[in-house]
Design a protein around this motif. Structure first.
Motif, PDB file in Angstrom:
ATOM      1  N   GLY A  83      -1.240  -5.691  -9.038  1.00 29.66           N
ATOM      2  CA  GLY A  83      -1.648  -4.749  -8.011  1.00 29.66           C
ATOM      3  C   GLY A  83      -2.684  -5.701  -7.086  1.00 29.66           C
ATOM      4  N   SER A  84      -3.020  -6.763  -7.276  1.00 25.32           N
ATOM      5  CA  SER A  84      -3.703  -7.528  -6.474  1.00 25.32           C
ATOM      6  C   SER A  84      -3.091  -7.687  -5.108  1.00 25.32           C
ATOM      7  CB  SER A  84      -3.980  -8.864  -7.058  1.00 25.32           C
ATOM      8  OG  SER A  84      -4.808  -8.925  -8.195  1.00 25.32           O
ATOM      9  N   ALA A  85      -3.838  -7.621  -4.006  1.00 24.94           N
ATOM     10  CA  ALA A  85      -3.166  -7.770  -2.762  1.00 24.94           C
ATOM     11  C   ALA A  85      -3.952  -8.808  -1.630  1.00 24.94           C
ATOM     12  CB  ALA A  85      -3.494  -6.316  -1.872  1.00 24.94           C
ATOM     13  N   ASP A  86      -3.105  -9.537  -1.385  1.00 19.47           N
ATOM     14  CA  ASP A  86      -3.714 -10.230  -0.006  1.00 19.47           C
ATOM     15  C   ASP A  86      -3.032 -10.081   1.179  1.00 19.47           C
ATOM     16  OD1 ASP A  86      -3.207 -12.979  -2.372  1.00 19.47           O
ATOM     17  OD2 ASP A  86      -5.234 -12.385  -1.571  1.00 19.47           O
ATOM     18  N   TYR A  87      -3.835 -10.411   2.383  1.00 15.34           N
ATOM     19  CA  TYR A  87      -3.567  -9.803   3.626  1.00 15.34           C
ATOM     20  C   TYR A  87      -3.523 -11.068   4.813  1.00 15.34           C
ATOM     21  CZ  TYR A  87      -4.576  -5.468   1.415  1.00 15.34           C
ATOM     22  OH  TYR A  87      -4.629  -4.493   0.582  1.00 15.34           O
ATOM     23  N   VAL A  88      -2.781 -10.889   5.650  1.00 13.94           N
ATOM     24  CA  VAL A  88      -2.997 -11.885   6.889  1.00 13.94           C
ATOM     25  C   VAL A  88      -4.163 -11.814   7.386  1.00 13.94           C
ATOM     26  CG1 VAL A  88      -1.757 -10.471   8.487  1.00 13.94           C
ATOM     27  CG2 VAL A  88      -1.740 -12.881   8.820  1.00 13.94           C
ATOM     28  N   ASP A  89      -5.078 -12.467   8.169  1.00 11.73           N
ATOM     29  CA  ASP A  89      -6.216 -12.377   8.691  1.00 11.73           C
ATOM     30  C   ASP A  89      -6.361 -11.234   9.562  1.00 11.73           C
ATOM     31  OD1 ASP A  89      -7.539 -15.670   8.454  1.00 11.73           O
ATOM     32  OD2 ASP A  89      -7.559 -14.136   7.037  1.00 11.73           O
ATOM     33  N   SER A  90      -5.085 -11.080  10.463  1.00 13.14           N
ATOM     34  CA  SER A  90      -5.234 -10.223  11.479  1.00 13.14           C
ATOM     35  C   SER A  90      -5.126  -8.829  11.180  1.00 13.14           C
ATOM     36  CB  SER A  90      -4.170 -10.376  12.645  1.00 13.14           C
ATOM     37  OG  SER A  90      -2.746 -10.282  11.538  1.00 13.14           O
ATOM     38  N   VAL A  91      -4.871  -8.317   9.967  1.00 12.14           N
ATOM     39  CA  VAL A  91      -4.869  -6.891   9.415  1.00 12.14           C
ATOM     40  C   VAL A  91      -6.048  -6.751   8.314  1.00 12.14           C
ATOM     41  CG1 VAL A  91      -2.381  -6.722   9.856  1.00 12.14           C
ATOM     42  CG2 VAL A  91      -3.399  -7.204   7.455  1.00 12.14           C
ATOM     43  N   LYS A  92      -6.695  -7.747   7.975  1.00 13.70           N
ATOM     44  CA  LYS A  92      -7.821  -7.525   6.830  1.00 13.70           C
ATOM     45  C   LYS A  92      -8.753  -6.623   7.537  1.00 13.70           C
ATOM     46  CE  LYS A  92      -7.581 -12.006   4.617  1.00 13.70           C
ATOM     47  NZ  LYS A  92      -8.039 -13.196   4.230  1.00 13.70           N
ATOM     48  N   GLY A  93      -9.359  -5.664   6.693  1.00 13.17           N
ATOM     49  CA  GLY A  93     -10.189  -4.536   6.887  1.00 13.17           C
ATOM     50  C   GLY A  93      -9.435  -3.506   7.569  1.00 13.17           C
ATOM     51  N   ARG A  94      -7.948  -3.496   8.120  1.00 15.29           N
ATOM     52  CA  ARG A  94      -7.346  -2.347   8.770  1.00 15.29           C
ATOM     53  C   ARG A  94      -6.465  -1.771   7.756  1.00 15.29           C
ATOM     54  NH1 ARG A  94      -5.057  -3.093  13.316  1.00 15.29           N
ATOM     55  NH2 ARG A  94      -4.516  -5.404  12.860  1.00 15.29           N
ATOM     56  N   PHE A  95      -5.624  -2.820   7.185  1.00 20.22           N
ATOM     57  CA  PHE A  95      -4.516  -2.343   6.363  1.00 20.22           C
ATOM     58  C   PHE A  95      -4.950  -2.551   4.792  1.00 20.22           C
ATOM     59  CE2 PHE A  95      -1.009  -3.744   9.462  1.00 20.22           C
ATOM     60  CZ  PHE A  95      -1.465  -3.010  10.568  1.00 20.22           C
ATOM     61  N   THR A  96      -4.287  -1.438   4.280  1.00 22.01           N
ATOM     62  CA  THR A  96      -4.501  -1.634   2.736  1.00 22.01           C
ATOM     63  C   THR A  96      -2.891  -1.279   2.040  1.00 22.01           C
ATOM     64  OG1 THR A  96      -6.755  -0.378   2.724  1.00 22.01           O
ATOM     65  CG2 THR A  96      -5.375  -0.640   0.548  1.00 22.01           C
ATOM     66  N   ALA A  97      -2.644  -2.381   1.179  1.00 23.17           N
ATOM     67  CA  ALA A  97      -1.558  -2.457   0.389  1.00 23.17           C
ATOM     68  C   ALA A  97      -1.739  -1.883  -0.887  1.00 23.17           C
ATOM     69  CB  ALA A  97      -0.591  -3.480   0.369  1.00 23.17           C
ATOM     70  N   SER A  98      -0.754  -1.085  -1.274  1.00 17.65           N
ATOM     71  CA  SER A  98      -1.174  -0.472  -2.776  1.00 17.65           C
ATOM     72  C   SER A  98       0.403  -0.432  -3.303  1.00 17.65           C
ATOM     73  CB  SER A  98      -1.465   0.833  -2.857  1.00 17.65           C
ATOM     74  OG  SER A  98      -0.951   1.858  -2.157  1.00 17.65           O
ATOM     75  N   ARG A  99       0.392  -0.193  -4.682  1.00 14.75           N
ATOM     76  CA  ARG A  99       1.721  -0.198  -5.466  1.00 14.75           C
ATOM     77  C   ARG A  99       1.810   0.870  -6.450  1.00 14.75           C
ATOM     78  NH1 ARG A  99       4.181  -6.154  -7.553  1.00 14.75           N
ATOM     79  NH2 ARG A  99       5.604  -4.965  -8.835  1.00 14.75           N
ATOM     80  N   ASP A 100       2.787   1.588  -6.703  1.00 15.70           N
ATOM     81  CA  ASP A 100       3.098   2.329  -7.800  1.00 15.70           C
ATOM     82  C   ASP A 100       4.159   1.799  -8.768  1.00 15.70           C
ATOM     83  OD1 ASP A 100       3.810   4.210  -9.721  1.00 15.70           O
ATOM     84  OD2 ASP A 100       3.400   5.913  -8.187  1.00 15.70           O
ATOM     85  N   SER A 101       3.848   1.006  -9.599  1.00 21.82           N
ATOM     86  CA  SER A 101       4.863   0.229 -10.282  1.00 21.82           C
ATOM     87  C   SER A 101       5.798   1.274 -11.220  1.00 21.82           C
ATOM     88  CB  SER A 101       4.160  -0.594 -11.457  1.00 21.82           C
ATOM     89  OG  SER A 101       3.538  -1.830 -10.587  1.00 21.82           O
ATOM     90  N   ALA A 102       5.312   2.337 -11.461  1.00 25.92           N
ATOM     91  CA  ALA A 102       6.240   3.089 -12.318  1.00 25.92           C
ATOM     92  C   ALA A 102       7.395   3.761 -11.451  1.00 25.92           C
ATOM     93  CB  ALA A 102       5.431   4.433 -12.729  1.00 25.92           C
ATOM     94  N   LYS A 103       7.157   4.032  -9.888  1.00 27.81           N
ATOM     95  CA  LYS A 103       8.004   4.434  -9.080  1.00 27.81           C
ATOM     96  C   LYS A 103       8.823   3.416  -8.413  1.00 27.81           C
ATOM     97  CE  LYS A 103       5.671   8.714  -8.257  1.00 27.81           C
ATOM     98  NZ  LYS A 103       5.090   9.718  -7.230  1.00 27.81           N
ATOM     99  N   ASN A 104       8.416   1.870  -8.581  1.00 28.98           N
ATOM    100  CA  ASN A 104       8.809   0.703  -7.985  1.00 28.98           C
ATOM    101  C   ASN A 104       8.556   0.956  -6.442  1.00 28.98           C
ATOM    102  OD1 ASN A 104       9.819  -0.593  -9.947  1.00 28.98           O
ATOM    103  ND2 ASN A 104      11.778   0.351 -10.163  1.00 28.98           N
ATOM    104  N   THR A 105       7.543   1.395  -6.089  1.00 35.21           N
ATOM    105  CA  THR A 105       7.097   1.638  -4.744  1.00 35.21           C
ATOM    106  C   THR A 105       5.958   1.187  -4.017  1.00 35.21           C
ATOM    107  OG1 THR A 105       8.189   3.673  -4.905  1.00 35.21           O
ATOM    108  CG2 THR A 105       6.952   3.587  -2.899  1.00 35.21           C
ATOM    109  N   VAL A 106       5.966   0.445  -3.116  1.00 31.05           N
ATOM    110  CA  VAL A 106       4.728  -0.114  -2.562  1.00 31.05           C
ATOM    111  C   VAL A 106       4.575   0.783  -1.199  1.00 31.05           C
ATOM    112  CG1 VAL A 106       4.995  -2.337  -3.272  1.00 31.05           C
ATOM    113  CG2 VAL A 106       6.167  -1.853  -1.013  1.00 31.05           C
ATOM    114  N   TYR A 107       3.127   0.617  -0.705  1.00 30.42           N
ATOM    115  CA  TYR A 107       2.725   1.442   0.487  1.00 30.42           C
ATOM    116  C   TYR A 107       1.937   0.380   1.370  1.00 30.42           C
ATOM    117  CZ  TYR A 107       3.847   5.307  -2.818  1.00 30.42           C
ATOM    118  OH  TYR A 107       4.300   6.117  -3.720  1.00 30.42           O
ATOM    119  N   LEU A 108       1.916   0.923   2.425  1.00 32.86           N
ATOM    120  CA  LEU A 108       0.983   0.183   3.540  1.00 32.86           C
ATOM    121  C   LEU A 108       0.300   1.302   4.206  1.00 32.86           C
ATOM    122  CD1 LEU A 108       0.187  -2.555   4.540  1.00 32.86           C
ATOM    123  CD2 LEU A 108       1.984  -2.609   6.173  1.00 32.86           C
TER     124      LEU A 108
END
Length: 121
Positions: free
Chosen positions: A55-80
Motif C-alpha cells: 500500500g505504499s505510494a510514490d509520486y512524480v514530483d509534479s503531482v505530489k500534494g495533489r494526487f493520492t493513490a490507493s489500493r484495495d487488494s481484495a478487489k484488485n483495484t487501484v484508485y487515483l
C-alpha cells in the motif's frame, strides 16, 4: 485472460477533482506493484504513481500534494484521487499491474486501455 479496466476520466475545470479507478480481473494468482501512468499528446508516457503490495505510494514530483493513490487488494483495484487539477494534467491515464497468472508463472506487466482526463475551462 487478464483485463485491466480504467474508469472515471472526463472533462473538468482547472482546480477541480476526479477519481480514477482501475480494476484487474481474470486469471490472477498474485499482484505485486500497480501503477498509474499518463501520456499527453506528443509526449512520452510518464509514471505518475506507484503502489506497492503493502500500500505504499510514490509520486512524480509534479503531482505530489495533489494526487493520492490507493489500493484495495481484495478487489484488485487501484484508485487515483486527483485534486487541484491543472491543464497540464490533461492526458490519457493508464494503469499497469505487475502480476502472476499462476504460482509458477513469471511476473508480467499488464496494461489497461486508458481513460482520458481533460482539464480545461
Amino acid at each position: 485472460q487478464v483485463q485491466l479496466v480504467e474508469s472515471g476520466g472526463g472533462l473538468v475545470q482547472p482546480g477541480g477533482s476526479l477519481r480514477l479507478s482501475c480494476a484487474a480481473s481474470g486469471r490472477i494468482f498474485r499482484i505485486n506493484t500497480m501503477a498509474w501512468y499518463r501520456q499527453a499528446p506528443g509526449k512520452q508516457r510518464e509514471l505518475v504513481a506507484t503502489l506497492t503490495n503493502g500500500g505504499s505510494a510514490d509520486y512524480v514530483d509534479s503531482v505530489k500534494g495533489r494526487f493520492t493513490a490507493s489500493r484495495d487488494s481484495a478487489k484488485n483495484t487501484v484508485y487515483l484521487q486527483m485534486n487541484s487539477l491543472k491543464p497540464e494534467d490533461t492526458a490519457i491515464y493508464f494503469c499497469d499491474a505487475d502480476l502472476k497468472v499462476t504460482a509458477f508463472a513469471t511476473w508480467a506487466s499488464y496494461w489497461g486501455q486508458g481513460t482520458q482526463v481533460t482539464v480545461s475551462s
